[in-house]
Design a protein around this motif. Structure first.
Motif, PDB file in Angstrom:
ATOM      1  N   ASN A   1      -7.795  13.895  36.546  1.00 28.76           N
ATOM      2  CA  ASN A   1      -9.236  14.196  36.628  1.00 28.76           C
ATOM      3  C   ASN A   1      -9.494  15.685  36.851  1.00 28.76           C
ATOM      4  OD1 ASN A   1      -9.844  11.369  36.439  1.00 28.76           O
ATOM      5  ND2 ASN A   1      -9.275  11.201  38.590  1.00 28.76           N
TER       6      ASN A   1
ATOM      7  N   GLY B   1     -10.437  18.058  34.510  1.00 29.73           N
ATOM      8  CA  GLY B   1     -11.506  18.696  33.740  1.00 29.73           C
ATOM      9  C   GLY B   1     -11.108  20.112  33.363  1.00 29.73           C
TER      10      GLY B   1
ATOM     11  N   ARG C   1     -17.162  16.408  50.808  1.00 28.09           N
ATOM     12  CA  ARG C   1     -15.973  16.077  50.026  1.00 28.09           C
ATOM     13  C   ARG C   1     -14.787  16.013  50.978  1.00 28.09           C
ATOM     14  NH1 ARG C   1     -12.805  20.632  48.111  1.00 28.09           N
ATOM     15  NH2 ARG C   1     -13.773  22.565  48.752  1.00 28.09           N
TER      16      ARG C   1
ATOM     17  N   SER D   1      -5.492  15.967  46.878  1.00 24.76           N
ATOM     18  CA  SER D   1      -6.475  15.027  46.338  1.00 24.76           C
ATOM     19  C   SER D   1      -7.838  15.392  46.911  1.00 24.76           C
ATOM     20  CB  SER D   1      -6.093  13.598  46.734  1.00 24.76           C
ATOM     21  OG  SER D   1      -7.129  12.707  46.419  1.00 24.76           O
TER      22      SER D   1
ATOM     23  N   ALA E   1     -11.890  14.243  46.882  1.00 21.75           N
ATOM     24  CA  ALA E   1     -12.839  13.190  46.518  1.00 21.75           C
ATOM     25  C   ALA E   1     -14.232  13.550  47.016  1.00 21.75           C
ATOM     26  CB  ALA E   1     -12.399  11.861  47.110  1.00 21.75           C
ATOM     27  N   ARG E   2     -15.221  13.239  46.181  1.00 24.66           N
ATOM     28  CA  ARG E   2     -16.621  13.455  46.560  1.00 24.66           C
ATOM     29  C   ARG E   2     -17.418  12.240  46.127  1.00 24.66           C
ATOM     30  NH1 ARG E   2     -19.533  18.662  44.352  1.00 24.66           N
ATOM     31  NH2 ARG E   2     -19.846  17.344  42.533  1.00 24.66           N
ATOM     32  N   GLY E   3     -18.042  11.585  47.090  1.00 22.96           N
ATOM     33  CA  GLY E   3     -18.836  10.399  46.784  1.00 22.96           C
ATOM     34  C   GLY E   3     -17.978   9.298  46.179  1.00 22.96           C
ATOM     35  N   ASP E   4     -18.529   8.620  45.185  1.00 25.80           N
ATOM     36  CA  ASP E   4     -17.831   7.517  44.524  1.00 25.80           C
ATOM     37  C   ASP E   4     -17.035   7.977  43.307  1.00 25.80           C
ATOM     38  OD1 ASP E   4     -18.832   5.683  46.348  1.00 25.80           O
ATOM     39  OD2 ASP E   4     -20.659   5.331  45.164  1.00 25.80           O
ATOM     40  N   ASN E   5     -17.000   9.285  43.060  1.00 22.34           N
ATOM     41  CA  ASN E   5     -16.276   9.813  41.903  1.00 22.34           C
ATOM     42  C   ASN E   5     -14.779   9.649  42.090  1.00 22.34           C
ATOM     43  OD1 ASN E   5     -18.685  10.731  40.705  1.00 22.34           O
ATOM     44  ND2 ASN E   5     -18.618  12.581  41.957  1.00 22.34           N
ATOM     45  N   PRO E   6     -14.024   9.480  40.994  1.00 24.44           N
ATOM     46  CA  PRO E   6     -12.562   9.412  41.125  1.00 24.44           C
ATOM     47  C   PRO E   6     -12.048  10.741  41.687  1.00 24.44           C
ATOM     48  CG  PRO E   6     -13.262   8.916  38.861  1.00 24.44           C
ATOM     49  CD  PRO E   6     -14.474   9.343  39.617  1.00 24.44           C
ATOM     50  N   PRO E   7     -11.026  10.706  42.516  1.00 23.31           N
ATOM     51  CA  PRO E   7     -10.531  11.948  43.103  1.00 23.31           C
ATOM     52  C   PRO E   7      -9.869  12.848  42.061  1.00 23.31           C
ATOM     53  CG  PRO E   7      -9.085  10.132  43.661  1.00 23.31           C
ATOM     54  CD  PRO E   7     -10.258   9.541  42.953  1.00 23.31           C
ATOM     55  N   ARG E   8      -9.985  14.158  42.277  1.00 25.01           N
ATOM     56  CA  ARG E   8      -9.248  15.133  41.477  1.00 25.01           C
ATOM     57  C   ARG E   8      -7.900  15.313  42.159  1.00 25.01           C
ATOM     58  NH1 ARG E   8     -12.055  20.387  41.552  1.00 25.01           N
ATOM     59  NH2 ARG E   8     -10.986  20.629  43.514  1.00 25.01           N
TER      60      ARG E   8
END
Length: 157
Positions: free
Chosen positions: A40, A42, A124, A140, A142-149
């Motif tokens: 993840n 990007g 986050r 790792s 994570a922010r909110g319900d987004n998949p972790p980077r």
């Protein structure tokens, strides 16, 4: 009653000793981002990044040098390993209050900054851990319900 109190006190001291004996990983060293193993990412896939970490019993200092589209960015992150709050800047330059703690041998830091909408906050959570051989560091975020980077770094000698 006294016997129950004694047993309870012994059990409590055993648990506290176990928690205090938790092995704390040493992140000290130079690390290079390996984007081929991340998840993840990007646009981060196009970033080259070197991280130099120094660590004491109560502080972790992370010097980050990143390059993206021929532009170099240098910043320093500070983590209070005793649970206190530090102020750091995100990669985009926003001020963030950071609180860190050790959980199951990983450093977990919660970053809280002002959101884009008046009165809102962005929270986050980043989790920094080492492989069993201490040659790979995983970060790792994570922010909110987004998949972790997931960012994976290799230790440099």
């Amino acid at each position: 009653m006294r016997k129950l109190l004694t047993i309870s006190l012994c059990l409590f001291l055993t648990i506290v000793t176990d928690i205090q004996a938790q092995e704390i990983p040493d992140f000290s060293g130079t690390w290079v981002l390996d984007t081929s193993r991340g998840e993840n990412l990007g646009m981060v896939k196009a970033v080259t990044q070197t991280v130099v970490i120094s660590q004491t019993a109560d502080r972790l200092v992370v010097d980050v040098t990143s390059s993206f589209m021929f532009t170099e960015n240098v910043r320093q992150l500070n983590y209070d390993l005793t649970g206190g709050t530090t102020t750091n800047e995100t990669a985009m330059g926003e001020k963030s209050e950071t609180v860190s703690s050790w959980i199951d041998g990983a450093l977990v830091a919660v970053w809280t900054s002002i959101g884009a909408v008046a009165g809102s906050e962005v929270v986050r959570t980043e989790t920094r851990s080492l492989s069993a051989d201490a040659q790979t560091m995983t970060l790792s975020t994570a922010r909110g319900d987004n998949p972790p980077r997931i960012m994976v770094f290799d230790r440099q000698e």
